[in-house]
Design an enzyme around this catalytic site. Structure first.
Site, mmCIF file in Angstrom:
data_model
loop_
_atom_site.group_PDB
_atom_site.id
_atom_site.type_symbol
_atom_site.label_atom_id
_atom_site.label_comp_id
_atom_site.label_asym_id
_atom_site.label_seq_id
_atom_site.Cartn_x
_atom_site.Cartn_y
_atom_site.Cartn_z
ATOM 1 N N THR A 159 9.818 14.072 3.611
ATOM 2 C CA THR A 159 8.842 13.745 4.638
ATOM 3 C C THR A 159 9.398 14.324 5.916
ATOM 4 O O THR A 159 10.583 14.599 6.004
ATOM 5 C CB THR A 159 8.726 12.207 4.728
ATOM 6 O OG1 THR A 159 7.982 11.752 3.615
ATOM 7 C CG2 THR A 159 8.042 11.725 5.969
ATOM 8 N N ARG A 187 -2.693 8.259 -4.399
ATOM 9 C CA ARG A 187 -1.503 7.476 -4.019
ATOM 10 C C ARG A 187 -1.237 7.652 -2.511
ATOM 11 O O ARG A 187 -1.245 8.752 -1.992
ATOM 12 C CB ARG A 187 -0.295 7.944 -4.823
ATOM 13 C CG ARG A 187 0.989 7.148 -4.554
ATOM 14 C CD ARG A 187 1.873 7.846 -3.567
ATOM 15 N NE ARG A 187 3.100 7.080 -3.286
ATOM 16 C CZ ARG A 187 4.002 7.455 -2.376
ATOM 17 N NH1 ARG A 187 3.823 8.573 -1.699
ATOM 18 N NH2 ARG A 187 5.053 6.728 -2.148
ATOM 19 N N ASP A 190 4.059 5.216 2.439
ATOM 20 C CA ASP A 190 4.413 4.368 3.588
ATOM 21 C C ASP A 190 4.222 5.128 4.900
ATOM 22 O O ASP A 190 3.919 4.534 5.935
ATOM 23 C CB ASP A 190 5.880 3.922 3.474
ATOM 24 C CG ASP A 190 6.835 5.109 3.464
ATOM 25 O OD1 ASP A 190 6.560 6.087 2.735
ATOM 26 O OD2 ASP A 190 7.833 5.072 4.193
ATOM 27 N N THR A 209 11.755 7.711 5.876
ATOM 28 C CA THR A 209 11.634 8.691 4.781
ATOM 29 C C THR A 209 12.320 8.138 3.543
ATOM 30 O O THR A 209 13.410 7.573 3.643
ATOM 31 C CB THR A 209 12.265 10.054 5.152
ATOM 32 O OG1 THR A 209 12.454 10.798 3.931
ATOM 33 C CG2 THR A 209 13.603 9.930 5.860
ATOM 34 N N GLY A 210 11.671 8.290 2.409
ATOM 35 C CA GLY A 210 12.280 7.793 1.177
ATOM 36 C C GLY A 210 11.206 7.354 0.210
ATOM 37 O O GLY A 210 10.035 7.711 0.363
ATOM 38 N N GLY A 212 8.546 5.555 -0.796
ATOM 39 C CA GLY A 212 7.643 4.789 0.056
ATOM 40 C C GLY A 212 7.331 3.385 -0.427
ATOM 41 O O GLY A 212 7.151 2.467 0.380
#
Ligand code: ASP
Length: 289
Positions: A159, A187, A190, A209-210, A212
């Site tokens: 992201t 989908r 976050d 970031t990660g 979500g």
């Protein structure tokens, strides 16, 4: 008179390392930070600066957002983005949109022209048609996925995001993502959700970031602010605690945050998080590992 306080931090996603040499990423991020620093020194608003930084990160094609995004399981590129102005808590976001070059500009258009905050899919695309936004005619010709064969189970994600404090004390945040690789159609990340992956108020600006789903379960971005407000934590402690909640659930990722004093925190629990920051104190740094 003392120098006005300002600060900017950007990220290009967290996750497993996917190549040996990140020098292209570092030099691109340095250029983006230099431009943001110049604008903040000239008195630009945090909101404009985070939008511009994320726009450039999207266009660079070096992250799993904007041009570097991967398609979903149906071979379509669905994009999410959000932007928030901490000085008045106005926000805009788009989710699962197709055909727009810069999702962050779309999020800003929602913030500016809609009474709503989050528009998704076809409805969002119809709303955006009336705005002067760049579209993509042929997605297969435009996108250059930097990761094409990874799976969701690999935890592969990426992201881009930016947070800033301007010389008038305003904080802002923006995040944009192509989402997890091999995500199903529809989908939503976050990143698009105010409070989960993106947040700014009068005390802190956060971009996550990660994976979500974990950031949503923790309501990560706004929880940084809640911890500062309710527990009087400093920024470093508040961001570390939020990341710990994510780690305890088994989630991976990181976040960047700036508080109203211009302090910067960038914790992550993955192998890499492409990240950089610059401040009024002449601090300037870009790192990947
Ligand atoms: N949080 C994004 C998502 O869940 C991915 C990322 O940040 O790398 O889609």
């Amino acid at each position: 008179m003392s120098d006005p306080v300002w600060a900017i931090a950007i990220h290009g996603g967290s996750g497993p390392s996917y190549k040996d040499d990140y020098s292209d990423v570092s030099s691109s991020m340095k250029k983006i930070l230099e431009a943001a620093r110049r604008d903040l020194r000239k008195g630009a608003s945090a909101l404009d600066v985070v939008q511009e930084a994320v726009h450039e990160l999207e266009d660079s094609g070096l992250h799993i957002a904007g041009r570097g995004s991967s398609p979903n399981t149906k071979g379509k590129w669905e994009q999410d983005a959000a932007i928030m102005d901490g000085s008045n808590r106005r926000a805009g976001a788009v989710a699962a949109i197709q055909g727009y070059k810069n999702p962050v500009d779309c999020a800003r258009a929602v913030m500016k022209h809609s009474q709503h905050i989050l528009l998704s899919g076809k409805g969002a695309e119809k709303f955006l048609k009336k705005r002067d936004l760049k579209t993509i005619g042929n997605p297969h010709g435009y996108y250059r996925p930097i990761i094409s064969d990874a799976s969701y189970d690999d935890g592969t994600h990426g992201t881009v995001g930016a947070v800033a404090l301007d010389s008038e004390g305003r904080l802002a945040s923006a995040t944009s993502t192509g989402g997890l690789t091999n995500k199903p159609p529809g989908r939503i990340s976050d990143s698009a959700q105010i409070g989960s992956g993106t947040w700014a108020d009068e005390r802190v600006a956060v971009s996550c970031t990660g994976q979500g789903e974990y950031f949503m379960r923790v309501n990560a971005a706004s929880d940084v602010s809640a911890r500062i407000r309710y527990t009087r934590s400093d920024l470093e402690n508040a961001t570390a605690c939020v990341l710990e909640e994510i780690s305890l659930l088994g989630g991976q990722g990181g976040l960047i945050a700036i508080d109203r004093l211009g302090r910067v925190a960038m914790p992550f629990n993955t192998s890499i998080m492409k990240r950089g920051f610059a401040t009024w104190r002449d601090e300037f740094d870009v790192k990947v590992f």
